[in-house]
Design an enzyme around this catalytic site. Structure first.
Site, PDB file in Angstrom:
ATOM      1  N   LYS A   3      65.946  33.567  54.899  1.00  0.00           N
ATOM      2  CA  LYS A   3      65.006  32.086  54.683  1.00  0.00           C
ATOM      3  C   LYS A   3      65.511  32.908  53.722  1.00  0.00           C
ATOM      4  CE  LYS A   3      61.569  35.839  53.226  1.00  0.00           C
ATOM      5  NZ  LYS A   3      61.032  35.718  52.538  1.00  0.00           N
ATOM      6  N   GLY A  21      65.910  42.604  56.787  1.00  0.00           N
ATOM      7  CA  GLY A  21      65.823  43.218  57.482  1.00  0.00           C
ATOM      8  C   GLY A  21      64.794  42.744  59.005  1.00  0.00           C
ATOM      9  N   ASP A  73      56.486  38.694  58.054  1.00  0.00           N
ATOM     10  CA  ASP A  73      58.299  37.839  58.737  1.00  0.00           C
ATOM     11  C   ASP A  73      58.883  37.775  59.166  1.00  0.00           C
ATOM     12  OD1 ASP A  73      57.446  37.829  55.685  1.00  0.00           O
ATOM     13  OD2 ASP A  73      59.358  38.149  54.431  1.00  0.00           O
TER      14      ASP A  73
END
Length: 317
Positions: free
Chosen positions: A37, A128, A162
């Site tokens: 992203k 991650g 996230d």
């Protein structure tokens, strides 16, 4: 996200098929694409009593991706990563996601995970977090786990701010709070980006620690205006308008820690990009271009100017 199974030896396009559709009982393995992203903007809007910062950000999913291959095993969890610098123990979010799953499902079967990394670690691209999210989605499918969307999002919030965005499986969403209070803002028009990846990484904690005590205030009126123009981002006029409104408050502290970021961003602007930003806590930088041809030409110029960096042409997914 593209997923394939050993049984069918084919592919399923998740742009057309939901992530958590019913599965086959004899599935033994699957492969998932785990996308990166970028943050089209990131504003610091306050601070929690525990020290964490409140943010307002626009997550946008891009075509740069890792791949996760999950294979059933008799018992236990084992992670093998193509990048030796990426830890395979409890420091890895995939391993932490597995631990969380096994607390919830003590009789969960074993799994062997092969992670092929393309997204740089510590680059501000959420690699991650994406890996952890798609591991949860993959295990839900592989073992037919009774996990609702709410269950998954709650688990994601515990893993990282996230992670919930990737669990939503949408191409764009507005994030508030720690970034995990999400409002879907899908965009239909494909957008083209040129990403500049440095060889070094930056610690998110250090970037936040270097924020100035006082940041420019973002009024509610300006926030609403920013949100209104978040989706269109169409032609050159739209890019200029958006570039004026969209900022990343983490750019200043990141540039203090790593001055090359500012130099590269300045060069990108001189090469004709009207929208240049750093993603997340950096150091990855990107330019938003109007079409593929323009993006490819821009990438060639930047590779010539900064050959030691990696330059990728990416698009929305």
């Amino acid at each position: 996200m593209v997923l394939s199974t050993e049984r069918t030896a084919g592919t399923l396009d998740f742009a057309k098929v939901p992530v958590c559709f019913s599965t086959l009982t004899d599935m033994q393995s699957l492969t998932l694409r785990s996308p990166a992203k970028i943050n089209l903007f990131l504003f610091i809007t306050g601070r929690y009593p525990n020290g964490y910062h409140r943010i307002l950000t626009l997550f946008h999913r891009i075509s740069l991706s890792d791949s996760l291959h999950l294979r059933k095993a008799a018992s236990g969890f084992k992670l093998n990563c193509s990048n030796p610098k990426v830890p395979s123990d409890g420091r890895n979010l995939v391993a932490r996601a597995d631990t969380m799953l096994r607390r919830k499902f003590p009789r969960l079967g074993g799994v062997r995970v092969r992670l092929k990394k393309r997204i740089p670690a510590g680059g501000g691209l959420g690699g991650g977090s994406s890996n952890a999210a798609f591991y949860l989605l993959g295990m839900k499918k592989l073992y037919r786990l009774p996990l609702s969307k709410k269950n998954l999002l709650n688990m994601g919030k515990k893993l990282g701010a996230d992670v919930p965005f990737f669990l939503l499986n949408v191409n764009q969403a507005l994030g508030k709070g720690r970034g995990d209070e999400l409002r879907v803002k899908k965009t239909k028009r494909r957008k083209w980006f040129v990403l500049g990846l440095f060889k070094r990484s930056l610690s998110t904690a250090r970037v936040y620690q270097n924020l100035p005590r006082r940041l420019p205030a973002v009024s509610l009126t300006n926030r609403n205006r920013i949100v209104r123009i978040a989706s269109p981002l169409t032609g050159p006029q739209g890019l200029k308008q958006t570039a004026e409104a969209f900022q990343n408050h983490l750019e200043m502290p990141a540039c203090r820690l790593f001055p090359s970021i500012a130099r590269v961003m300045t060069r990108m602007a001189h090469q004709g990009a009207s929208f240049v930003r750093m993603s997340g806590s950096g150091p990855t930088v990107f330019a938003l271009l109007i079409d593929r041809k323009t993006a490819q030409k821009f990438a060639r110029s930047m590779r010539h100017d900064y050959p030691s960096m990696q330059w990728f042409v990416c698009h929305s997914v």
